[in-house]
Design a protein around this motif. Structure first.
Motif, PDB file in Angstrom:
ATOM      1  N   VAL A 202       4.334   1.796   2.117  1.00 13.33           N
ATOM      2  CA  VAL A 202       4.477   1.185   3.629  1.00 13.33           C
ATOM      3  C   VAL A 202       4.024  -0.420   3.439  1.00 13.33           C
ATOM      4  O   VAL A 202       3.429  -0.613   2.380  1.00 13.33           O
ATOM      5  N   ASP A 203       4.215  -1.006   4.437  1.00  9.54           N
ATOM      6  CA  ASP A 203       3.639  -2.628   4.342  1.00  9.54           C
ATOM      7  C   ASP A 203       2.525  -2.561   5.094  1.00  9.54           C
ATOM      8  O   ASP A 203       1.871  -1.406   5.392  1.00  9.54           O
TER       9      ASP A 203
ATOM     10  N   THR B 147       0.504   5.265   1.327  1.00 11.22           N
ATOM     11  CA  THR B 147      -0.167   6.025   2.524  1.00 11.22           C
ATOM     12  C   THR B 147       0.305   7.638   2.228  1.00 11.22           C
ATOM     13  O   THR B 147       1.447   7.930   1.748  1.00 11.22           O
TER      14      THR B 147
ATOM     15  N   PRO C  31       0.797  -1.115  -0.133  1.00  5.17           N
ATOM     16  CA  PRO C  31      -0.038  -0.050  -0.014  1.00  5.17           C
ATOM     17  C   PRO C  31       0.913   1.208  -0.104  1.00  5.17           C
ATOM     18  O   PRO C  31       2.032   1.092   0.281  1.00  5.17           O
TER      19      PRO C  31
ATOM     20  N   TYR D 248      10.242   2.374  13.023  1.00  3.09           N
ATOM     21  CA  TYR D 248       9.258   2.906  12.485  1.00  3.09           C
ATOM     22  C   TYR D 248       9.659   4.336  12.113  1.00  3.09           C
ATOM     23  O   TYR D 248       9.601   4.840  11.106  1.00  3.09           O
TER      24      TYR D 248
ATOM     25  N   GLU E  40       1.408  -3.243   7.947  1.00  2.00           N
ATOM     26  CA  GLU E  40       1.416  -2.662   9.166  1.00  2.00           C
ATOM     27  C   GLU E  40       1.660  -1.307   9.084  1.00  2.00           C
ATOM     28  O   GLU E  40       1.458  -0.501  10.158  1.00  2.00           O
ATOM     29  N   GLY E  41       2.428  -0.719   8.190  1.00  2.00           N
ATOM     30  CA  GLY E  41       2.554   0.874   8.097  1.00  2.00           C
ATOM     31  C   GLY E  41       3.952   1.008   8.150  1.00  2.00           C
ATOM     32  O   GLY E  41       4.410   2.314   8.206  1.00  2.00           O
ATOM     33  N   PHE E  42       4.983   0.207   8.434  1.00  2.00           N
ATOM     34  CA  PHE E  42       6.302   0.677   8.248  1.00  2.00           C
ATOM     35  C   PHE E  42       6.663   1.033   6.842  1.00  2.00           C
ATOM     36  O   PHE E  42       6.364   0.300   5.805  1.00  2.00           O
TER      37      PHE E  42
END
Lengths: 104, 174
Positions: free
Chosen positions: A13-14, A4, A2, A93, A16-18
């Protein structure tokens, strides 16, 4: 993977958001990343974050907590104070890196 | 425009998860599982208690903690290096010098993975906030006092005390 929007920028990001692209990171972005997880960066926070970035350049993987302590010279105890609860994940992060893969 | 994806590091409702690990063995290979799991749990923000008992005292005894040994006697899962089908001959395990050799081999493999030796590992756990406890009965049997044990050990306590302070914890016996 994804994408963001962080601080008005498109960031990969992956799940999880990393961040998945370390070169999309800069210090301005770090301020927003830190704020996202409720951390206000002080000089003391920047020391391990800069270490992680520098170490990643040569190692091509995120330093574990132990490495930040033994190679980076920042006591583990202090890392738990700066990044409460889950220091290794929170630091990586904010530094725009994947969470460390090593067990120790 | 999608919502910003942010890892959720801190649960909105803290679970209060606790992990209690009973370390009852003092062989090099049996010391690591407890230490590694404790370290992983601490890194996840989980409260961790370690209770050292019987042979597990060797992990925190200042005289032995840097010198744990590995023998494959009675362990058929030890294979010739690189040959998983072949067990090491059990008869050899008891010969003089073999334990020293297998210990050296295992220590090298551990250090190749950048995993610290036991004393340094205890420091890492202590710095990460682990609570370490020593078993009263074992201390009495071995005539050991707190001063003989790793400095990060909080106290010598009874099994009852340990059960009490690990109320609600997930328990591992190693």
């Amino acid at each position: 993977m994804p994408t963001t929007t962080i601080a008005g920028r498109q960031i990969d990001v992956d799940a999880e958001g990393f961040l998945t692209q370390p070169d999309q990171w800069d210090e301005d972005l770090a301020l927003t990343l830190a704020a996202n997880i409720g951390i206000t960066l002080t000089d003391a926070h920047w020391v391990p974050i800069h270490f992680l970035r520098k170490d990643f350049e040569t190692q091509k993987e995120t330093a574990t907590l132990r490495r930040v302590s033994t190679v980076g010279g920042i006591p583990v105890k202090e890392l738990f104070v700066l990044f409460p609860g889950k220091p290794a994940k929170k630091m990586s992060y904010i530094a725009g890196l994947q969470k460390p893969k090593g067990c120790v | 425009m999608t919502d910003m994806i942010v890892p959720s590091f801190d649960d909105e409702t803290p679970t209060g998860r606790k992990l209690a690990i009973i370390c009852s063995k003092g062989n090099l290979d049996m010391a690591y599982p407890g230490l590694i799991l404790a370290n992983a749990a601490l890194g996840e923000g989980i409260e961790v208690h370690l209770f050292f008992t019987f042979w597990g005292f060797d992990i925190i005894n200042k005289e032995t903690m840097g010198n744990l040994k590995f023998s494959y006697l009675g362990n058929t899962a030890m294979h010739m290096p690189g040959h998983f089908g072949m067990s090491m001959p059990q008869g050899m395990a008891g010969l003089p010098g073999v334990t020293a050799m297998t210990t050296k081999m295992m220590k090298k493999q551990i250090s190749d993975l950048d995993v610290p030796e036991v004393p340094e590992f205890l420091e890492l756990l202590h710095g990460s906030g682990a609570k370490m406890w020593a078993c009263r009965m074992s201390a009495d049997m071995m005539h050991l006092e707190l001063e003989h044990l790793y400095d990060g050990v909080e106290a010598i306590i009874s099994a009852t005390d340990f059960i009490e302070l690990t109320d609600g914890a997930q328990m591992l016996f190693i």
